[in-house]
Design a protein around this motif. Sequence first.
Motif, PDB file in Angstrom:
ATOM      1  N   SER A 107      59.630  26.876  61.580  1.00 21.28           N
ATOM      2  CA  SER A 107      58.553  26.247  60.818  1.00 21.28           C
ATOM      3  C   SER A 107      57.480  27.274  60.471  1.00 21.28           C
ATOM      4  CB  SER A 107      57.936  25.097  61.612  1.00 21.28           C
ATOM      5  OG  SER A 107      58.856  24.033  61.754  1.00 21.28           O
ATOM      6  N   SER A 108      56.669  26.944  59.471  1.00 17.97           N
ATOM      7  CA  SER A 108      55.659  27.880  58.976  1.00 17.97           C
ATOM      8  C   SER A 108      54.314  27.190  58.821  1.00 17.97           C
ATOM      9  CB  SER A 108      56.072  28.456  57.616  1.00 17.97           C
ATOM     10  OG  SER A 108      57.233  29.246  57.716  1.00 17.97           O
ATOM     11  N   ILE A 109      53.259  28.004  58.892  1.00 17.00           N
ATOM     12  CA  ILE A 109      51.922  27.582  58.494  1.00 17.00           C
ATOM     13  C   ILE A 109      51.725  28.008  57.040  1.00 17.00           C
ATOM     14  CG2 ILE A 109      49.447  27.892  58.834  1.00 17.00           C
ATOM     15  CD1 ILE A 109      50.576  26.318  61.047  1.00 17.00           C
ATOM     16  N   PHE A 110      51.369  27.058  56.191  1.00 15.29           N
ATOM     17  CA  PHE A 110      51.161  27.326  54.768  1.00 15.29           C
ATOM     18  C   PHE A 110      49.668  27.188  54.480  1.00 15.29           C
ATOM     19  CE2 PHE A 110      51.380  26.273  50.191  1.00 15.29           C
ATOM     20  CZ  PHE A 110      52.199  27.310  49.761  1.00 15.29           C
ATOM     21  N   ILE A 111      49.023  28.311  54.120  1.00 18.75           N
ATOM     22  CA  ILE A 111      47.572  28.354  53.907  1.00 18.75           C
ATOM     23  C   ILE A 111      47.292  28.554  52.419  1.00 18.75           C
ATOM     24  CG2 ILE A 111      45.449  29.633  54.398  1.00 18.75           C
ATOM     25  CD1 ILE A 111      46.651  30.367  57.108  1.00 18.75           C
ATOM     26  N   VAL A 112      46.378  27.754  51.881  1.00 22.85           N
ATOM     27  CA  VAL A 112      46.003  27.833  50.466  1.00 22.85           C
ATOM     28  C   VAL A 112      44.487  27.682  50.354  1.00 22.85           C
ATOM     29  CG1 VAL A 112      46.482  26.989  48.137  1.00 22.85           C
ATOM     30  CG2 VAL A 112      48.133  26.573  49.956  1.00 22.85           C
TER      31      VAL A 112
END
Length: 454
Positions: A382-387
């Motif tokens: 899984s990943s952390i998606f930062i925007v």
Amino acid sequence: MTSTVLQRPIATTTTTATTISVDKKAAKATKATTRSRNTMAWSHEKLRFSCIDNIGLKQLWKLIALDTANAAAPTSNHNNNNNGHNVEQPKANNNINSSNNNINNERLTIPYDNCDNLADYLSLQRADQGQNQNQQHMSLLKFLAINALELSAPATPLLLQQQQQKQSKPLGWMQLSGHPESIVPTTTGIVRKRIAGIEDSEVLAYQLISQEPKTSQIVPAYLGLRELQSQHYIELQDLLAGFKDPCVMDIKLGSRTFLESEVSNKTLRPDLYQKMIAVDPSAPTQAEHEAQAITKLRYMLFRESLSSSHSKGFRIEALRLRGRAPLKDLKTCRSSEQISQTIEQFLAARRSVQKELLKRLKHMRLVIEQSPFFNRHEIVGSSIFIVYDDHRVGAWLIDFAKSRQLPPQLRVDHRSPWAPGNREEGLLRGMDELIHAFEEVYARSSSHRGCLKI
């Protein structure tokens, strides 16, 4: 039947003096014909009809056939009555009309009286439109018929592919990692992700997470399943929707990014040995050099050691800075200094963004620690998606394709070191280290501001 009434534009006429030569008349007549044709061009970009209910496919099919036959008929010479004088249309203009009709005839090669070929006709019609810009000059009759047929006809593989290609580039869309063909964005704030079937692990994960109010807030909104042309998709919230030219970062969590089942085979593989020495000739042990082969587990552990996954429990997969192309080769960014510099460059000393992201990451960690779903599941890859942009900041946990339910007798804390069989993957260990890295950048930014004040 719902219909739309359109008023046909009034064609302009061109008057010429009797003293003008035949050549000049021919040029003006050609120009007037072209202007009239452009005025009456009906295209998919200009009009879209969404409800034609009571026309049968066979009648619409015949409309296209009739209109095509009319378009193929030779165009008669135009007679212009100027001051009582009859002037014959030049032959050059007839040649132009004849050439245009021949082009239309070459494009439409499927027999129109055969309704069984409807889906094939629509597929070729779509493909031909992309190759020949002259297709935009379509009569109103054919335009209405084709749009009604598209609403009723089943999607063919070619038509589905073209629709997905049209949807694949909504404004501001980007994909930093993963297989490009696995994700199909739309223009409605929804992302379709390809899955193996309705029993896919990611489907089950989102269905369970959606039942936990707090946990569902840290992942993309789950919008359900969709089947298109025998292919299954999961529909999720488009996390980029609403952002304007954002900065984006994808961070892979976990000290182990492979399933135990993927490395259970103990067969020695020469191909993996060759991959290892291509990256680092000194990496294999003496025994591995002699055998010139390694197991898949050995290779996967070697690959994890090349990034910060093994040492810190996370790695920066890719990022995108404002106004620049995405950077996707960041897996070798593994030292603390390299990671801090990368995060600093990504955040651009924007303290409000740094503060909000720290708050969001800490909240996510707390939710994961208290979530029944995460307590009962192994979460790999899984990943952390930062925007963020000038007005908004967002961070979500994404990608549950490798989530697996644990046996009833087994528990994990997501922080302990992995050993074969214990199913630990280091998800929360990675969160701890990631938050620590962001805190260091935030503190460094504060000290820089203090120096400037002095």
